[in-house]
Write an enzyme that holds these catalytic residues in place. Structure first.
Site, PDB file in Angstrom:
ATOM      1  N   GLY A  68      20.295  28.350  81.253  1.00 29.73           N
ATOM      2  CA  GLY A  68      19.425  28.315  82.226  1.00 29.73           C
ATOM      3  C   GLY A  68      19.567  27.308  83.389  1.00 29.73           C
ATOM      4  O   GLY A  68      19.098  27.486  84.596  1.00 29.73           O
ATOM      5  N   ARG A 121      25.830  30.056  83.851  1.00 31.05           N
ATOM      6  CA  ARG A 121      26.015  29.646  85.135  1.00 31.05           C
ATOM      7  C   ARG A 121      26.687  28.451  85.318  1.00 31.05           C
ATOM      8  O   ARG A 121      27.342  28.141  86.036  1.00 31.05           O
ATOM      9  CB  ARG A 121      24.659  29.978  86.146  1.00 31.05           C
ATOM     10  CG  ARG A 121      24.616  30.086  87.597  1.00 31.05           C
ATOM     11  CD  ARG A 121      23.195  30.002  87.997  1.00 31.05           C
ATOM     12  NE  ARG A 121      22.352  31.003  87.362  1.00 31.05           N
ATOM     13  CZ  ARG A 121      22.456  32.177  88.020  1.00 31.05           C
ATOM     14  NH1 ARG A 121      22.956  32.649  89.060  1.00 31.05           N
ATOM     15  NH2 ARG A 121      21.562  32.949  87.294  1.00 31.05           N
ATOM     16  N   TYR A 128      19.586  39.863  93.905  1.00 25.00           N
ATOM     17  CA  TYR A 128      18.683  38.709  93.884  1.00 25.00           C
ATOM     18  C   TYR A 128      18.340  38.009  95.180  1.00 25.00           C
ATOM     19  O   TYR A 128      18.041  36.853  95.279  1.00 25.00           O
ATOM     20  CB  TYR A 128      19.023  37.486  93.022  1.00 25.00           C
ATOM     21  CG  TYR A 128      19.726  38.186  91.682  1.00 25.00           C
ATOM     22  CD1 TYR A 128      18.811  38.481  90.807  1.00 25.00           C
ATOM     23  CD2 TYR A 128      20.934  37.780  90.998  1.00 25.00           C
ATOM     24  CE1 TYR A 128      19.073  38.998  89.448  1.00 25.00           C
ATOM     25  CE2 TYR A 128      21.447  38.186  89.986  1.00 25.00           C
ATOM     26  CZ  TYR A 128      20.428  38.810  89.125  1.00 25.00           C
ATOM     27  OH  TYR A 128      20.878  39.206  87.742  1.00 25.00           O
ATOM     28  N   CYS A 187      28.028  51.741 102.320  1.00 31.13           N
ATOM     29  CA  CYS A 187      26.908  52.356 103.096  1.00 31.13           C
ATOM     30  C   CYS A 187      25.465  52.139 102.460  1.00 31.13           C
ATOM     31  O   CYS A 187      24.832  52.838 101.964  1.00 31.13           O
ATOM     32  CB  CYS A 187      27.214  53.704 103.343  1.00 31.13           C
ATOM     33  SG  CYS A 187      28.791  54.328 103.758  1.00 31.13           S
ATOM     34  N   GLU A 188      25.241  51.047 102.696  1.00 28.51           N
ATOM     35  CA  GLU A 188      23.787  50.260 102.119  1.00 28.51           C
ATOM     36  C   GLU A 188      23.401  49.053 103.295  1.00 28.51           C
ATOM     37  O   GLU A 188      24.428  48.209 103.323  1.00 28.51           O
ATOM     38  CB  GLU A 188      24.007  50.007 100.677  1.00 28.51           C
ATOM     39  CG  GLU A 188      24.138  50.747  99.700  1.00 28.51           C
ATOM     40  CD  GLU A 188      22.870  51.562  99.523  1.00 28.51           C
ATOM     41  OE1 GLU A 188      21.840  51.716  99.724  1.00 28.51           O
ATOM     42  OE2 GLU A 188      23.296  52.864  98.642  1.00 28.51           O
TER      43      GLU A 188
HETATM   44  C1  LIG Z   1      21.709  34.849  80.282  1.00 29.61           C
HETATM   45  C2  LIG Z   1      21.530  34.222  79.110  1.00 29.61           C
HETATM   46  C3  LIG Z   1      21.931  33.017  78.866  1.00 29.61           C
HETATM   47  C4  LIG Z   1      22.626  32.102  80.205  1.00 29.61           C
HETATM   48  O1  LIG Z   1      22.024  31.918  81.301  1.00 29.61           O
HETATM   49  P1  LIG Z   1      22.518  30.942  82.329  1.00 29.61           P
HETATM   50  O2  LIG Z   1      21.403  30.864  83.487  1.00 29.61           O
HETATM   51  O3  LIG Z   1      23.649  31.589  82.884  1.00 29.61           O
HETATM   52  O4  LIG Z   1      22.801  29.441  81.862  1.00 29.61           O
HETATM   53  C5  LIG Z   1      21.648  32.178  77.867  1.00 29.61           C
HETATM   54  N1  LIG Z   1      20.882  32.905  76.673  1.00 29.61           N
HETATM   55  C6  LIG Z   1      20.586  34.014  76.856  1.00 29.61           C
HETATM   56  C7  LIG Z   1      19.665  34.418  75.732  1.00 29.61           C
HETATM   57  C8  LIG Z   1      20.835  34.778  78.029  1.00 29.61           C
HETATM   58  O5  LIG Z   1      20.052  35.938  78.286  1.00 29.61           O
END
Ligand SMILES: *Cc1c(COP(=O)(O)O)cnc(C)c1O
Length: 422
Positions: free
Chosen positions: A239, A278, A318, A346-347
């Site tokens: 995350g 990410r 997003y 085409c969007e």
């Molecule tokens: C998507 C996901 C991640 C990775 O999330 P990031 O934001 O890319 O770090 C980790 N664990 C689970 C269970 C996920 O679904």
């Protein structure tokens, strides 16, 4: 920090000018930097040194086999969210005992494959899934190593489409049911309960939601242990965000995130897993594209480029914004104008940027969509009959096409005409 920079007026990936890749591979294509990926995995490993922690790259952010090989070679495990990802991770050389299997809806076939492969852990997200896994494991005469994903009901303060830790989200077991479900898991013969998992969302730029969630988990560990429930492992999810636009608040570095982990749950005697996706891959990749036309509308100017929403879905999905860098560096005093950068699909949602200030772009100019290494190529599709976008891995002064562009024959090869239409 990443390894895309201007040298002699040209944007380079490490030591390779992007013009060279565009010539040899064609556009659009993704370009990844080995040095950047390496740097990020090492940053996490260093940040967590001294803790019993496994860093599992969330491969849904970037599932390219070469990327996985690089990251697992540097010691990372892999977080997978489907049987398909597990098979691809194993094919890339990942060790089964360093794979965590997450995801909200695992089928019995996926559970069987995971148990037969011998994955490190299966993260269970609901009571029906727990019962189903118990049955599958008993059928195989084994016990499934399980963490139960709880939903800590914290607001990750991120885009509503990528928040996962609020009570109304579909992920994990509700906080109020957690104790009951853990106690139930302890009674199931096919379940070897290991601990707790959570993942509160993505692109989180502030440590406060992590801290709030981890403190809640700390309380839960105490409650569960008092109930006689085993809690040997904590899987804290991923995350951590990345900066997408110049001037964005810098996300906390892995070291600051690790300090929060240390402070909140570091003394519980649990083996830890973290699942960054990410933060490892995001700014290790760019999407290289070429301007097809510049179009002067009545009220606006458009650069129509050869990359589109099927290659990079984040803006359409997003409302994400990726910085756009011209590959040929503009002089400092170059005139700038507001322009929309759009793809040919085409969007109306096939729009990468509205009213961005860029030096004049003309036909044939190359541009790079920055920070496209995560949730980019993995989401690509063939909409509008566009071939899947290729991927290139750079390492110093060399590069390799790590997924080639399919031919038109290959694109149609899964389709078949019924005999009555022959
Ligand atoms: C998507 C996901 C991640 C990775 O999330 P990031 O934001 O890319 O770090 C980790 N664990 C689970 C269970 C996920 O679904």
């Amino acid at each position: 920090m990443h390894h895309f920079s201007y040298r002699d007026g040209l944007l380079h990936a490490e030591d390779v000018p992007l013009t060279r890749i565009a010539e040899q591979v064609g556009t659009p294509c993704y370009v990844y930097s080995t040095a950047t990926l390496t740097r990020h995995v090492r940053a996490f490993a260093d940040a967590f040194s001294g803790l019993d922690a496994m860093i599992c790259f969330a491969m849904k952010a970037n599932g390219n086999r070469a990327v996985l090989r690089l990251l697992t070679g540097l010691g990372a495990g892999v977080d997978v969210v489907s049987g398909g990802e597990m098979a691809l991770a194993l094919a890339a050389g990942a060790r089964a005992d360093r794979i965590v299997f997450s995801g909200v809806g695992k089928t019995a076939a996926e559970m069987t494959a995971a148990l037969e492969a011998g994955v490190h852990q299966i993260n269970v997200e609901s009571e029906p899934e727990l019962e189903a896994l118990d049955a599958v494991a008993r059928g195989l005469g084994t016990r499934a190593p399980v963490a139960i994903r709880v939903n800590p009901d914290v607001d990750a303060a991120t885009h509503h489409k990528i928040t996962t830790g609020k009570a109304e989200n579909k992920f994990g077991i509700e906080w109020t049911s957690a104790r009951r479900v853990f106690r139930r898991a302890m009674t199931l013969e096919g379940i070897a309960l290991k601990g707790i998992a959570l993942h509160i969302g993505s692109q989180i730029l502030d440590l406060a939601p992590f801290e709030a969630a981890f403190l809640k988990v700390r309380d839960l560990v105490a409650l569960l242990r008092a109930d006689g429930v085993t809690v040997e492992r904590l899987d804290l999810g991923g995350g951590l965000g990345v900066p997408y636009r110049h001037g964005d608040n810098a996300p906390p570095p892995p070291a600051a995130y690790a300090d929060v982990v240390r402070r909140t749950v570091g003394d519980l005697g649990c083996a830890l897993t973290i699942e960054p996706g990410r933060a490892i891959a995001g700014n290790a990749g760019v999407l290289l594209s070429r301007v097809i036309y510049r179009k002067e509308g009545v009220t606006k100017a458009f650069a129509i480029v050869d990359a589109a929403m099927n290659d990079l879905m984040r803006p359409a999905l997003y409302d994400a914004e990726h910085e756009i860098w011209p590959v040929r560096e503009a002089p400092r005093d170059a005139e700038r104008a507001l322009i929309d950068v759009v793809g040919p699909v085409c969007e109306s949602t096939d729009t990468f940027a509205r009213d961005v200030s860029l030096p004049p772009l003309v036909t044939e100019d190359l541009i790079a969509f920055m920070t496209a290494g995560a949730y980019g190529a993995v989401m690509a599709n063939q909409y509008n009959g566009r071939p899947l976008v290729p991927e290139v891995l750079v390492d110093g002064d060399r590069f390799h096409v790590v997924r080639r562009r399919p031919t038109m024959e290959e694109m149609g090869s899964l389709e078949d005409t019924p005999p009555w239409l022959e």
